[in-house]
Design a protein around this motif. Sequence first.
Motif, mmCIF file in Angstrom:
data_model
loop_
_atom_site.group_PDB
_atom_site.id
_atom_site.type_symbol
_atom_site.label_atom_id
_atom_site.label_comp_id
_atom_site.label_asym_id
_atom_site.label_seq_id
_atom_site.Cartn_x
_atom_site.Cartn_y
_atom_site.Cartn_z
ATOM 1 N N GLU A 8 -4.442 8.338 -4.528
ATOM 2 C CA GLU A 8 -3.219 7.381 -4.771
ATOM 3 C C GLU A 8 -3.312 6.211 -4.048
ATOM 4 O O GLU A 8 -2.806 5.156 -4.379
ATOM 5 N N ASN A 9 -3.608 6.150 -2.645
ATOM 6 C CA ASN A 9 -3.350 5.223 -1.971
ATOM 7 C C ASN A 9 -4.827 4.433 -1.463
ATOM 8 O O ASN A 9 -4.812 3.851 -0.391
ATOM 9 N N LEU A 10 -5.967 4.795 -2.059
ATOM 10 C CA LEU A 10 -7.074 4.158 -1.818
ATOM 11 C C LEU A 10 -7.089 2.490 -1.768
ATOM 12 O O LEU A 10 -7.570 1.958 -0.957
ATOM 13 N N GLY A 11 -6.553 2.077 -2.792
ATOM 14 C CA GLY A 11 -6.505 0.487 -3.006
ATOM 15 C C GLY A 11 -5.597 -0.146 -1.963
ATOM 16 O O GLY A 11 -6.579 -1.096 -1.383
ATOM 17 N N PRO A 12 -4.435 0.481 -1.487
ATOM 18 C CA PRO A 12 -3.720 -0.302 -0.332
ATOM 19 C C PRO A 12 -4.626 -0.019 0.742
ATOM 20 O O PRO A 12 -4.644 -0.859 1.671
ATOM 21 N N ILE A 66 0.307 -10.767 -0.623
ATOM 22 C CA ILE A 66 -0.094 -9.539 -1.183
ATOM 23 C C ILE A 66 0.964 -8.487 -0.882
ATOM 24 O O ILE A 66 1.178 -7.671 -1.755
ATOM 25 N N TYR A 67 1.561 -8.401 0.066
ATOM 26 C CA TYR A 67 2.607 -7.757 0.438
ATOM 27 C C TYR A 67 3.838 -7.652 -0.495
ATOM 28 O O TYR A 67 4.671 -6.849 -0.742
ATOM 29 N N LYS A 68 4.055 -8.901 -0.547
ATOM 30 C CA LYS A 68 5.368 -9.360 -1.413
ATOM 31 C C LYS A 68 4.991 -8.744 -3.028
ATOM 32 O O LYS A 68 5.822 -8.244 -3.635
ATOM 33 N N ARG A 69 3.993 -8.943 -3.315
ATOM 34 C CA ARG A 69 3.160 -8.427 -4.735
ATOM 35 C C ARG A 69 3.520 -7.185 -4.829
ATOM 36 O O ARG A 69 4.148 -6.176 -5.853
ATOM 37 N N GLN A 70 3.029 -6.419 -3.707
ATOM 38 C CA GLN A 70 2.977 -4.764 -3.719
ATOM 39 C C GLN A 70 4.554 -4.540 -3.671
ATOM 40 O O GLN A 70 4.883 -3.505 -4.132
ATOM 41 N N TYR A 71 5.396 -4.836 -3.022
ATOM 42 C CA TYR A 71 6.614 -4.833 -2.965
ATOM 43 C C TYR A 71 7.408 -4.771 -4.318
ATOM 44 O O TYR A 71 8.243 -3.915 -4.807
ATOM 45 N N LEU A 72 7.131 -6.011 -4.897
ATOM 46 C CA LEU A 72 7.712 -6.151 -6.432
ATOM 47 C C LEU A 72 7.307 -5.266 -7.025
ATOM 48 O O LEU A 72 7.964 -4.702 -8.112
ATOM 49 N N LYS A 73 6.037 -4.661 -7.227
ATOM 50 C CA LYS A 73 5.385 -3.494 -8.009
ATOM 51 C C LYS A 73 6.270 -2.267 -7.859
ATOM 52 O O LYS A 73 6.804 -1.683 -8.644
ATOM 53 N N GLU A 74 6.562 -2.002 -6.379
ATOM 54 C CA GLU A 74 7.322 -0.906 -6.153
ATOM 55 C C GLU A 74 8.648 -0.875 -6.695
ATOM 56 O O GLU A 74 9.148 0.213 -7.151
ATOM 57 N N GLY A 79 12.515 0.844 -11.003
ATOM 58 C CA GLY A 79 13.662 0.253 -11.785
ATOM 59 C C GLY A 79 14.723 -0.388 -11.074
ATOM 60 O O GLY A 79 15.704 -0.630 -11.633
ATOM 61 N N LYS A 80 14.509 -0.782 -9.772
ATOM 62 C CA LYS A 80 15.415 -1.663 -9.181
ATOM 63 C C LYS A 80 15.347 -3.097 -9.277
ATOM 64 O O LYS A 80 14.024 -3.491 -9.559
ATOM 65 N N GLU A 81 16.353 -4.024 -9.102
ATOM 66 C CA GLU A 81 16.073 -5.371 -9.023
ATOM 67 C C GLU A 81 15.600 -5.944 -7.746
ATOM 68 O O GLU A 81 16.178 -5.486 -6.707
ATOM 69 N N PRO A 82 14.730 -6.660 -7.819
ATOM 70 C CA PRO A 82 14.270 -7.544 -6.512
ATOM 71 C C PRO A 82 15.417 -8.349 -5.838
ATOM 72 O O PRO A 82 16.083 -8.690 -6.566
ATOM 73 N N LYS A 83 15.520 -8.295 -4.372
ATOM 74 C CA LYS A 83 16.423 -9.079 -3.755
ATOM 75 C C LYS A 83 15.698 -10.054 -3.074
ATOM 76 O O LYS A 83 16.274 -10.526 -1.874
ATOM 77 N N LEU A 84 14.585 -10.533 -3.443
ATOM 78 C CA LEU A 84 13.963 -11.463 -2.458
ATOM 79 C C LEU A 84 14.298 -12.986 -3.173
ATOM 80 O O LEU A 84 14.408 -13.150 -4.440
#
Length: 86
Positions: A8-12, A66-74, A79-84
């Motif tokens: 599950e976490n091989l990519g990250p 990379i980490y912002k994109r990962q955060y937004l995907k999570e 199902g939460k709204e981004p707060k960035l």
Amino acid sequence: MKGFINRENLGPRLTQLVILIAHIVLLKWILYTLYEGGVLPFSTLLYHFLGISIYGAVLIRTCAYIYKRQYLKELEASGKEPKLDD
């Protein structure tokens, strides 16, 4: 530690490995420049520091992207709204 790397976490984990290697390369370049700084011509030394600063800036921006994109995907997956702020 057993579940540090799995399917599950091989990519990250591979992404983290690439980022780690990029940081180690930057550190090695910095140490080389500082060690050889006394014998290098001034223009060569200036170009080394210019290259180090550009490489470091690109590395920081890439990691942030990379980490912002990962955060937004999570957030999207949960199902939460981004707060960035963009």
